[in-house]
Design an enzyme around this catalytic site. Sequence first.
Site, PDB file in Angstrom:
ATOM      1  N   GLY A 233     -18.554   8.431 -20.619  1.00  0.00           N
ATOM      2  CA  GLY A 233     -18.203   7.104 -20.090  1.00  0.00           C
ATOM      3  C   GLY A 233     -18.110   7.015 -18.586  1.00  0.00           C
ATOM      4  N   PRO A 270     -20.867  13.358 -21.267  1.00  0.00           N
ATOM      5  CA  PRO A 270     -21.449  12.351 -20.380  1.00  0.00           C
ATOM      6  C   PRO A 270     -22.898  12.028 -20.758  1.00  0.00           C
ATOM      7  CG  PRO A 270     -21.512  14.492 -19.336  1.00  0.00           C
ATOM      8  CD  PRO A 270     -20.822  14.695 -20.660  1.00  0.00           C
ATOM      9  N   ARG A 272     -24.653   8.442 -19.454  1.00  0.00           N
ATOM     10  CA  ARG A 272     -25.089   7.583 -18.346  1.00  0.00           C
ATOM     11  C   ARG A 272     -25.057   8.292 -16.992  1.00  0.00           C
ATOM     12  NH1 ARG A 272     -24.648   2.128 -18.464  1.00  0.00           N
ATOM     13  NH2 ARG A 272     -23.252   2.298 -20.248  1.00  0.00           N
ATOM     14  N   TYR A 312     -26.156  -6.887 -22.373  1.00  0.00           N
ATOM     15  CA  TYR A 312     -24.828  -6.776 -21.749  1.00  0.00           C
ATOM     16  C   TYR A 312     -24.669  -7.656 -20.511  1.00  0.00           C
ATOM     17  CZ  TYR A 312     -25.217  -2.134 -24.028  1.00  0.00           C
ATOM     18  OH  TYR A 312     -25.415  -1.103 -24.899  1.00  0.00           O
ATOM     19  N   CYS A 339     -41.428 -13.238 -26.415  1.00  0.00           N
ATOM     20  CA  CYS A 339     -41.129 -14.641 -26.775  1.00  0.00           C
ATOM     21  C   CYS A 339     -39.638 -14.858 -27.029  1.00  0.00           C
ATOM     22  CB  CYS A 339     -41.917 -15.021 -28.020  1.00  0.00           C
ATOM     23  SG  CYS A 339     -43.659 -14.844 -27.750  1.00  0.00           S
ATOM     24  N   TYR A 368     -29.868   4.367 -21.500  1.00  0.00           N
ATOM     25  CA  TYR A 368     -29.851   3.278 -22.479  1.00  0.00           C
ATOM     26  C   TYR A 368     -30.968   2.266 -22.207  1.00  0.00           C
ATOM     27  CZ  TYR A 368     -25.430   5.568 -23.241  1.00  0.00           C
ATOM     28  OH  TYR A 368     -24.466   6.531 -23.479  1.00  0.00           O
TER      29      TYR A 368
HETATM   30  C1  LIG Z   1     -19.317   9.333 -28.866  1.00  0.00           C
HETATM   31  C2  LIG Z   1     -19.960   9.113 -27.545  1.00  0.00           C
HETATM   32  N1  LIG Z   1     -19.923  10.103 -26.633  1.00  0.00           N
HETATM   33  C3  LIG Z   1     -20.500   9.962 -25.428  1.00  0.00           C
HETATM   34  C4  LIG Z   1     -21.154   8.797 -25.080  1.00  0.00           C
HETATM   35  C5  LIG Z   1     -21.790   8.704 -23.726  1.00  0.00           C
HETATM   36  O1  LIG Z   1     -21.229   7.707 -22.942  1.00  0.00           O
HETATM   37  P1  LIG Z   1     -21.761   7.515 -21.443  1.00  0.00           P
HETATM   38  O2  LIG Z   1     -23.204   7.395 -21.518  1.00  0.00           O
HETATM   39  O3  LIG Z   1     -21.100   6.273 -20.976  1.00  0.00           O
HETATM   40  O4  LIG Z   1     -21.315   8.717 -20.670  1.00  0.00           O
HETATM   41  C6  LIG Z   1     -21.212   7.742 -26.000  1.00  0.00           C
HETATM   42  C7  LIG Z   1     -21.882   6.491 -25.629  1.00  0.00           C
HETATM   43  O5  LIG Z   1     -21.591   5.417 -26.014  1.00  0.00           O
HETATM   44  C8  LIG Z   1     -20.610   7.902 -27.259  1.00  0.00           C
HETATM   45  O6  LIG Z   1     -20.653   6.934 -28.177  1.00  0.00           O
END
Ligand SMILES: Cc1ncc(COP(=O)(O)O)c(C=O)c1O
Length: 414
Positions: A233, A270, A272, A312, A339, A368
Amino acid sequence: MSLSPSYQSIFSSFIKSPVSTPAYIYSNQKLIQNISLFSELTKKHLIQVHYAMKANNNAQILRMVKDAGLSVDVNSLGELTQAMKIGFLPSNLIFAGVGKTDSELELAVKLGLKTIKVESVDELLVLSEITNHLGISANIGLRLNPEIDAKTHPYIATGLATSKFGIDKRDIDQIISILSNFPLLRLTTLDAHIGSQITDLNLFVDVFTFLSNQANFINKKGFSITDLDLGGGFAIEYDGSGQSTLPELDTLFSKIALLNNGAFKISIEPGRAVVANTCAILTRVLYTKTNGDKNFAIVDAAMTDNIRPSLYGSVHPIVKIGQGSVSETLVYDVVGPVCESGDFLGEDVSLSQCKRGDFLAILDSGAYTSAMASNYNMRPLLPEYLEKDGCLIEIRRRQNVNEWLENLEIPYEG
Ligand SMILES: Cc1ncc(COP(=O)(O)O)c(C=O)c1O
């Protein structure tokens, strides 16, 4: 806008030898930089890093993650298969996800994964039947719902009391009593993942405190939880600058190490922060037009290639490549050929006047995006390139429409 040097290299390599658009182009240098920051954390704070490959499952990126000594967190049979194909050892893999199928659970048990994360009483019961039937034990983790607000977009906040994710605090006693009766289920880990794009890193201290209190409580009942997984996250700045929360992670994990005092092994997942700011989508302007008081730049990329703006309301910086002589700046909606009125990559984007054939780059498109791409409108998935030392190396082919349709066809003589 101050662009990161990695984007500048991507653009100059593209101008030097353009590839056909639309395409994802990743910076090798930025990937190495991000991955190295995480491997430094593992060395300095003994944190175990499982890259959440749902953010981006490109084989080359996974190889780089593996070569840096990190492991991965998988969320489906497809991700598990891809991870093993790359050479990750099953005994280092974490299998997460709120809705694993029976066959996915059975395979996870047979492979002896490092941790199978359980998210409900129902799932635990299915897993106990599978381990009993196979006569094989499994290391399990409990993903708890800590009821901590990640202060992020509702679609990516996963730790609220009403989220579908994790085990409700009220179910913990029942889970513990089930586990006491099934010795083949070895509880090693407590886990929480409260959401994505989290800018307030202190929330991870709250997650740690919640998990360690729960683990101490459960261990008093005769269990031996050794690991706490704080999830992923960690946020990035979606402004093309390459900034993320990564530099602050050192301070965060020093703080957590003090609180933990060696009691538990700590891991993170991690996604993102590893990949988001490493990639630009290169797209060509097909047409421009003005409807009412809106200027549109209609490009060859679409919501199928980066669904984040439509899903989003995410804002990705968009820049024009190789602008040549400076012209008047106009405000555009940058839209794709799909479309849907929701098919936009950017709204109210200031760009020097666009014309057919201009190239635009949609920045910070590494997480993503290709992983969430779809074939809607029967659009083929895009190719992916790695920019390395001024060259663009193809690391995933553009989906071939004829092969793809042939593979879908089932001969029917009815
Ligand atoms: C269980 C779990 N772990 C890790 C992540 C990775 O999150 P992020 O990409 O925000 O680091 C996610 C993404 O939603 C997730 O669902």
